[in-house]
Write an enzyme that holds these catalytic residues in place. Sequence first.
Site, PDB file in Angstrom:
ATOM      1  CE  LYS A  44       4.107   5.726   5.505  1.00 32.16           C
ATOM      2  NZ  LYS A  44       3.252   6.815   5.921  1.00 32.16           N
ATOM      3  N   GLY A  49       4.409   0.075  -4.169  1.00 32.17           N
ATOM      4  CA  GLY A  49       3.206  -0.636  -4.608  1.00 32.17           C
ATOM      5  C   GLY A  49       1.981   0.251  -4.641  1.00 32.17           C
ATOM      6  CB  CYS A  50       0.585   2.640  -2.209  1.00 33.33           C
ATOM      7  SG  CYS A  50       0.357   1.411  -0.889  1.00 33.33           S
ATOM      8  CB  THR A  51       3.447   5.045  -6.143  1.00 34.69           C
ATOM      9  OG1 THR A  51       3.695   5.705  -4.891  1.00 34.69           O
ATOM     10  CG2 THR A  51       3.617   6.034  -7.275  1.00 34.69           C
ATOM     11  CB  ALA A  54      -2.316   5.751  -6.682  1.00 35.06           C
TER      12      ALA A  54
END
Length: 154
Positions: A44, A49-51, A54
Site C-alpha cells: 500500500k 514499509g512501502c515508503t 519505494a
Amino acid sequence: MTKDRKVEVGHAAPDFTLPDQTGTPVRLRDLVGRKTLVLYFYPKDETPGCTVEARAFRDRYDEFTAAGAEVVGVSSDSVASHRRFVQHHDLPFLLLSDRGGVVRELYGVEQTLGILPGRVTFVIDTGGIVRHIYASQLRVKRHTTESLDAVRAL
C-alpha cells in the site's frame, strides 16, 4: 499456468496491462525486450514499509538504469493514490494500479498472515523470463539489493 500456481524462476512472465500513475495503460510486453524489468509488488502507498521500499528503489534508480533495468511497482492503490505517492517521494519509475488484484493473483503473490497483500519482487530478463524472485514482507530494503544483484548478474 493454473490459478493455484505461482510464477517461478524460469517461467515466462505473464503479460498484463494496467494503468500507471497518470492513467496511461502499460503493457508488460511493451516493457520487456527493451530492458531487464524489476517488477515489485507491494501492499500500500504511504505505509511505512512501502515508503521505505519505494525510496530504496528511488535512491538506487540510477544504478538500476546503468545496469540496463527498469523498475516498476504494482499495488492495488488507485491511479490517484499512485500519482500522489510518486509526487510526494519523487519516484522516477512507474507505479501500476492493480485495483482488483488480478495481476497479483496472476503472479501468485500471496497474502502475509492471510490479510496483508504480499511483497514480492520479480526480475524479468529481456526475453520475458523470470530470472530471480525475492519475497519478504519485513526486509523491505533487501528487495532493492537482491534485485540489483540479480540484474547485474544477467
